[in-house]
Scaffold this active site. Structure first.
Site, PDB file in Angstrom:
ATOM      1  N   ASN A  12      32.206  19.996   5.659  1.00 26.67           N
ATOM      2  CA  ASN A  12      33.253  19.957   5.153  1.00 26.67           C
ATOM      3  C   ASN A  12      34.307  19.000   5.499  1.00 26.67           C
ATOM      4  O   ASN A  12      35.065  18.661   6.458  1.00 26.67           O
ATOM      5  CB  ASN A  12      34.254  21.280   5.338  1.00 26.67           C
ATOM      6  CG  ASN A  12      35.299  21.860   4.851  1.00 26.67           C
ATOM      7  OD1 ASN A  12      36.614  21.279   4.468  1.00 26.67           O
ATOM      8  ND2 ASN A  12      35.815  23.026   4.655  1.00 26.67           N
ATOM      9  N   HIS A  15      39.738  17.841   6.722  1.00 31.22           N
ATOM     10  CA  HIS A  15      40.650  17.356   7.566  1.00 31.22           C
ATOM     11  C   HIS A  15      40.303  15.606   8.367  1.00 31.22           C
ATOM     12  O   HIS A  15      41.697  15.746   8.776  1.00 31.22           O
ATOM     13  CB  HIS A  15      39.977  18.442   8.960  1.00 31.22           C
ATOM     14  CG  HIS A  15      40.607  19.438   9.090  1.00 31.22           C
ATOM     15  ND1 HIS A  15      41.503  20.023   8.563  1.00 31.22           N
ATOM     16  CD2 HIS A  15      39.770  20.865   8.928  1.00 31.22           C
ATOM     17  CE1 HIS A  15      41.854  21.591   8.519  1.00 31.22           C
ATOM     18  NE2 HIS A  15      40.557  21.558   8.161  1.00 31.22           N
ATOM     19  N   HIS A  48      38.171  21.719   0.438  1.00 31.70           N
ATOM     20  CA  HIS A  48      39.074  23.347  -0.025  1.00 31.70           C
ATOM     21  C   HIS A  48      39.774  22.551  -1.084  1.00 31.70           C
ATOM     22  O   HIS A  48      41.136  22.225  -0.043  1.00 31.70           O
ATOM     23  CB  HIS A  48      38.923  23.563   0.429  1.00 31.70           C
ATOM     24  CG  HIS A  48      40.004  25.089   0.283  1.00 31.70           C
ATOM     25  ND1 HIS A  48      40.103  26.089   1.376  1.00 31.70           N
ATOM     26  CD2 HIS A  48      40.544  25.426  -0.829  1.00 31.70           C
ATOM     27  CE1 HIS A  48      40.942  26.612   1.011  1.00 31.70           C
ATOM     28  NE2 HIS A  48      41.306  26.648  -0.252  1.00 31.70           N
ATOM     29  N   ARG A  50      43.528  22.705  -2.203  1.00 31.62           N
ATOM     30  CA  ARG A  50      44.116  24.159  -1.652  1.00 31.62           C
ATOM     31  C   ARG A  50      45.569  24.196  -2.541  1.00 31.62           C
ATOM     32  O   ARG A  50      46.102  23.370  -3.223  1.00 31.62           O
ATOM     33  CB  ARG A  50      44.656  24.480  -0.216  1.00 31.62           C
ATOM     34  CG  ARG A  50      44.432  24.249   0.788  1.00 31.62           C
ATOM     35  CD  ARG A  50      44.531  25.087   2.406  1.00 31.62           C
ATOM     36  NE  ARG A  50      45.075  26.561   1.995  1.00 31.62           N
ATOM     37  CZ  ARG A  50      44.358  27.085   3.440  1.00 31.62           C
ATOM     38  NH1 ARG A  50      43.359  26.849   3.671  1.00 31.62           N
ATOM     39  NH2 ARG A  50      45.583  28.409   2.941  1.00 31.62           N
ATOM     40  N   ARG A  54      46.931  20.854   0.332  1.00 28.46           N
ATOM     41  CA  ARG A  54      47.648  20.156   2.113  1.00 28.46           C
ATOM     42  C   ARG A  54      47.143  19.233   2.372  1.00 28.46           C
ATOM     43  O   ARG A  54      47.280  18.213   3.197  1.00 28.46           O
ATOM     44  CB  ARG A  54      47.873  21.280   2.579  1.00 28.46           C
ATOM     45  CG  ARG A  54      46.931  22.363   3.488  1.00 28.46           C
ATOM     46  CD  ARG A  54      47.667  23.349   4.744  1.00 28.46           C
ATOM     47  NE  ARG A  54      48.194  23.864   4.341  1.00 28.46           N
ATOM     48  CZ  ARG A  54      47.748  25.307   4.675  1.00 28.46           C
ATOM     49  NH1 ARG A  54      46.894  25.907   6.082  1.00 28.46           N
ATOM     50  NH2 ARG A  54      48.572  26.677   4.554  1.00 28.46           N
ATOM     51  N   GLU A  75      35.553  24.696  -2.770  1.00 33.00           N
ATOM     52  CA  GLU A  75      36.253  25.438  -2.792  1.00 33.00           C
ATOM     53  C   GLU A  75      37.360  26.149  -3.115  1.00 33.00           C
ATOM     54  O   GLU A  75      38.339  24.761  -3.026  1.00 33.00           O
ATOM     55  CB  GLU A  75      36.747  25.891  -0.737  1.00 33.00           C
ATOM     56  CG  GLU A  75      35.040  25.901   0.118  1.00 33.00           C
ATOM     57  CD  GLU A  75      35.251  26.055   1.630  1.00 33.00           C
ATOM     58  OE1 GLU A  75      37.014  25.832   1.702  1.00 33.00           O
ATOM     59  OE2 GLU A  75      34.755  25.928   1.893  1.00 33.00           O
ATOM     60  N   THR A 106      41.134  28.233   6.940  1.00 32.15           N
ATOM     61  CA  THR A 106      41.230  30.397   6.220  1.00 32.15           C
ATOM     62  C   THR A 106      40.914  31.518   6.985  1.00 32.15           C
ATOM     63  O   THR A 106      39.642  31.491   7.452  1.00 32.15           O
ATOM     64  CB  THR A 106      39.547  30.477   4.742  1.00 32.15           C
ATOM     65  OG1 THR A 106      40.143  28.961   4.514  1.00 32.15           O
ATOM     66  CG2 THR A 106      39.967  31.041   4.057  1.00 32.15           C
ATOM     67  N   GLU A 156      29.182  33.386   1.790  1.00 30.55           N
ATOM     68  CA  GLU A 156      29.329  32.986   2.757  1.00 30.55           C
ATOM     69  C   GLU A 156      29.250  34.184   3.903  1.00 30.55           C
ATOM     70  O   GLU A 156      31.087  34.765   3.278  1.00 30.55           O
ATOM     71  CB  GLU A 156      29.766  31.805   2.087  1.00 30.55           C
ATOM     72  CG  GLU A 156      30.489  31.284   3.757  1.00 30.55           C
ATOM     73  CD  GLU A 156      30.545  29.224   3.518  1.00 30.55           C
ATOM     74  OE1 GLU A 156      30.379  29.007   2.480  1.00 30.55           O
ATOM     75  OE2 GLU A 156      31.215  28.939   4.268  1.00 30.55           O
ATOM     76  N   HIS A 199      32.706  28.856   9.343  1.00 30.14           N
ATOM     77  CA  HIS A 199      34.376  28.904   9.614  1.00 30.14           C
ATOM     78  C   HIS A 199      34.160  29.164  10.612  1.00 30.14           C
ATOM     79  O   HIS A 199      33.531  29.841  11.638  1.00 30.14           O
ATOM     80  CB  HIS A 199      34.608  30.166   9.065  1.00 30.14           C
ATOM     81  CG  HIS A 199      36.235  29.955   9.267  1.00 30.14           C
ATOM     82  ND1 HIS A 199      37.289  29.927  10.248  1.00 30.14           N
ATOM     83  CD2 HIS A 199      36.838  29.141   8.433  1.00 30.14           C
ATOM     84  CE1 HIS A 199      38.638  29.026  10.017  1.00 30.14           C
ATOM     85  NE2 HIS A 199      38.036  29.157   8.590  1.00 30.14           N
TER      86      HIS A 199
HETATM   87  N1  PXP Z   1      33.379  27.907   4.717  1.00 30.40           N
HETATM   88  C1  PXP Z   1      34.863  28.517   4.471  1.00 30.40           C
HETATM   89  C2  PXP Z   1      34.822  28.942   2.981  1.00 30.40           C
HETATM   90  C3  PXP Z   1      35.982  27.507   4.595  1.00 30.40           C
HETATM   91  O1  PXP Z   1      36.849  28.068   4.338  1.00 30.40           O
HETATM   92  C4  PXP Z   1      35.761  26.739   5.600  1.00 30.40           C
HETATM   93  C5  PXP Z   1      36.986  25.935   6.214  1.00 30.40           C
HETATM   94  O2  PXP Z   1      37.803  25.867   4.889  1.00 30.40           O
HETATM   95  C6  PXP Z   1      34.646  26.711   6.157  1.00 30.40           C
HETATM   96  C7  PXP Z   1      33.624  26.551   6.095  1.00 30.40           C
HETATM   97  C8  PXP Z   1      34.161  25.584   7.082  1.00 30.40           C
HETATM   98  O3  PXP Z   1      35.286  25.586   8.525  1.00 30.40           O
HETATM   99  P1  PXP Z   1      35.869  24.068   9.385  1.00 30.40           P
HETATM  100  O4  PXP Z   1      35.978  23.874   9.235  1.00 30.40           O
HETATM  101  O5  PXP Z   1      36.366  25.659  10.717  1.00 30.40           O
HETATM  102  O6  PXP Z   1      34.159  24.624  10.049  1.00 30.40           O
END
Ligand code: PXP
Length: 249
Positions: A12, A15, A48, A50, A54, A75, A106, A156, A199
């Protein structure tokens, strides 16, 4: 039980965009991070979009669709705006997540059971467009049953509660969460759902989840982007991959 197959890693890159947006310029570029992640062994890229944009923006999604060689896991919240964007791009996968404006990330899983009818209608066109639809939920039996009923192909599991319990030293809670997630992975698989998880996962928490035989994909972002500051994105991902493979062996 033997693992059902190779465990995929979805990286992901949200960030990277968070850091870029802190100054409003063009760098660091999430697409460049995604290409690096591909080279380092990511099986997919997760982003994602949003509602408040952001981190990831519409232009990032355009650019990712253009640039990626591995599948994009898009996402999004279950809104008309996001559905239109997904149907325009037809990414490999769509993951439906709950979204609140005021949250930092999330925070919980989607309440599928409460919104079954609406969600069934919402995901139908996405499935028809060829997207693999995943629903982000807590490891909770009624939610899993509802996900199967609405026609999702994938769930998930939200690993946030497990990771928080570990970080806060609440090891009994952590272990209880692990047992719950393990049992619910098996239950979801019995219902014909593919199981993913993610997550908050880190090097310290990834292995027990990677060892669940039914789990086919982990989506990991925040920790990897942070760790990239210290060792570089490629090596940070390679180490996660190594731990996942070790847990799976
Ligand atoms: N899976 C989903 C569905 C998420 O919303 C997120 C965060 O956007 C992640 C995985 C990844 O989480 P993290 O960034 O904490 O590893």
């Amino acid at each position: 039980m033997e693992p059902l197959g190779k465990l995929r890693l979805g990286v992901n890159i949200d960030h990277v965009a968070t850091v870029r947006n802190a100054r409003g310029g063009a760098y660091p570029d999430p697409v460049r991070a995604a290409k690096l992640a591909e080279e380092a062994g990511a099986d997919g890229i997760t982003a994602h979009l949003r509602e408040d944009r952001r981190h990831i923006t519409d232009r990032d999604i355009d650019a990712l669709m253009e640039a990626l060689s591995v599948p994009l896991n898009f996402e999004m919240a279950a809104t008309d705006e996001m559905q239109k964007i997904a149907l325009r791009h037809k990414p490999h996968a769509v993951c439906i997540v709950p979204e609140k404006r005021e949250e930092k990330t999330t925070e919980g899983g989607l309440e599928v059971a409460r919104e079954e009818n609406r969600l069934a209608h919402f995901i139908a066109p996405l499935r028809e467009a060829g997207c693999r639809v995943s629903i982000f939920i807590a490891a909770d039996r009624p939610q899993i049953e509802a996900a199967a009923r609405i026609g999702a192909q994938v769930i998930e599991l939200h690993t946030g509660a497990y990771c928080d319990a570990h970080a806060e030293g609440r090891f009994d809670d952590r272990d209880a969460e692990l047992v719950r997630m393990r049992d619910m992975s098996a239950f979801a698989h019995e219902l014909g759902l593919e199981v993913h998880a993610g997550h908050g996962l880190t090097y310290d928490t990834v292995k027990p989840v990677a060892a669940f035989p039914e789990v086919m994909e982990l989506n990991i972002g925040h920790f990897l982007i942070g760790e990239a500051i210290f060792r570089g994105l490629g090596p940070a991902i390679a180490e996660m991959r190594r731990l996942m493979d070790e847990a799976r062996a």
